[in-house]
Design a protein around this motif. Structure first.
Motif, PDB file in Angstrom:
ATOM      1  N   ARG A  12     -48.034 -60.834  -3.810  1.00  0.00           N
ATOM      2  CA  ARG A  12     -48.499 -60.782  -2.430  1.00  0.00           C
ATOM      3  C   ARG A  12     -49.743 -61.660  -2.244  1.00  0.00           C
ATOM      4  NH1 ARG A  12     -47.235 -56.123  -1.044  1.00  0.00           N
ATOM      5  NH2 ARG A  12     -48.573 -54.985  -2.476  1.00  0.00           N
ATOM      6  N   ASN A  13     -50.684 -61.557  -3.168  1.00  0.00           N
ATOM      7  CA  ASN A  13     -51.907 -62.366  -3.072  1.00  0.00           C
ATOM      8  C   ASN A  13     -51.601 -63.854  -3.212  1.00  0.00           C
ATOM      9  OD1 ASN A  13     -53.610 -60.172  -2.704  1.00  0.00           O
ATOM     10  ND2 ASN A  13     -53.972 -59.915  -4.887  1.00  0.00           N
ATOM     11  N   HIS A  16     -49.939 -65.194  -0.080  1.00  0.00           N
ATOM     12  CA  HIS A  16     -50.949 -65.361   0.966  1.00  0.00           C
ATOM     13  C   HIS A  16     -51.723 -66.666   0.750  1.00  0.00           C
ATOM     14  CE1 HIS A  16     -53.630 -64.072   4.173  1.00  0.00           C
ATOM     15  NE2 HIS A  16     -54.641 -64.372   3.391  1.00  0.00           N
ATOM     16  N   GLN A  17     -52.081 -66.968  -0.511  1.00  0.00           N
ATOM     17  CA  GLN A  17     -52.784 -68.216  -0.812  1.00  0.00           C
ATOM     18  C   GLN A  17     -51.932 -69.422  -0.412  1.00  0.00           C
ATOM     19  OE1 GLN A  17     -53.486 -67.961  -5.015  1.00  0.00           O
ATOM     20  NE2 GLN A  17     -55.491 -66.998  -4.780  1.00  0.00           N
ATOM     21  N   TRP A  19     -49.540 -69.533   1.806  1.00  0.00           N
ATOM     22  CA  TRP A  19     -49.468 -69.553   3.271  1.00  0.00           C
ATOM     23  C   TRP A  19     -50.721 -70.198   3.868  1.00  0.00           C
ATOM     24  CZ3 TRP A  19     -52.156 -66.086   6.799  1.00  0.00           C
ATOM     25  CH2 TRP A  19     -51.690 -66.147   8.110  1.00  0.00           C
ATOM     26  N   GLN A  24     -50.905 -71.878   7.429  1.00  0.00           N
ATOM     27  CA  GLN A  24     -50.440 -70.639   8.056  1.00  0.00           C
ATOM     28  C   GLN A  24     -49.193 -70.836   8.924  1.00  0.00           C
ATOM     29  OE1 GLN A  24     -53.953 -69.261  10.083  1.00  0.00           O
ATOM     30  NE2 GLN A  24     -55.126 -69.109   8.198  1.00  0.00           N
ATOM     31  N   HIS A  29     -42.264 -67.086   5.190  1.00  0.00           N
ATOM     32  CA  HIS A  29     -42.704 -66.008   4.302  1.00  0.00           C
ATOM     33  C   HIS A  29     -41.781 -65.837   3.092  1.00  0.00           C
ATOM     34  CE1 HIS A  29     -40.010 -64.214   7.295  1.00  0.00           C
ATOM     35  NE2 HIS A  29     -39.631 -63.398   6.323  1.00  0.00           N
ATOM     36  N   HIS A  32     -42.505 -68.604   0.612  1.00  0.00           N
ATOM     37  CA  HIS A  32     -43.811 -68.346  -0.004  1.00  0.00           C
ATOM     38  C   HIS A  32     -43.700 -67.235  -1.046  1.00  0.00           C
ATOM     39  CE1 HIS A  32     -45.891 -69.983   3.873  1.00  0.00           C
ATOM     40  NE2 HIS A  32     -45.495 -70.961   3.063  1.00  0.00           N
ATOM     41  N   TRP A  33     -42.943 -66.204  -0.738  1.00  0.00           N
ATOM     42  CA  TRP A  33     -42.783 -65.076  -1.660  1.00  0.00           C
ATOM     43  C   TRP A  33     -42.090 -65.538  -2.944  1.00  0.00           C
ATOM     44  CZ3 TRP A  33     -44.809 -60.289  -1.586  1.00  0.00           C
ATOM     45  CH2 TRP A  33     -44.350 -59.401  -2.568  1.00  0.00           C
TER      46      TRP A  33
END
Length: 82
Positions: A12-13, A16-17, A19, A24, A29, A32-33
């Protein structure tokens, strides 16, 4: 916290980085995951292989190079005779 929970949190972290680094963007998503999961798996694999090696068991240092022999002295030139 279990190992699975820890892995999920790391993914998850990392997602987020990614993204944030990409500005953004919306709708990415899932990509990115998956990228984050691959990154975390690489980190874990690298950590396990490093843990198996004893300290200082890395690549052996090369032996020092032998000094080159001194250049041969040239013969003195004979003086010109008249």
């Amino acid at each position: 916290m279990t190992m699975a929970d820890d892995r999920q949190e790391r993914i998850r972290n990392r997602a987020h980085q990614i993204w944030l680094q990409e500005g953004q963007p919306a709708g990415h998503h899932e990509r990115h995951w998956h990228q984050a999961a691959a990154d975390v798996d690489k980190e874990d694999a690298a950590g396990k292989s490093a843990a198996k090696k004893p300290a200082g068991a890395g690549k052996a240092k090369a032996a020092p190079k032998a000094a080159k022999p001194a250049a041969k002295a040239s013969k003195p030139k004979k003086a010109a005779t008249k």
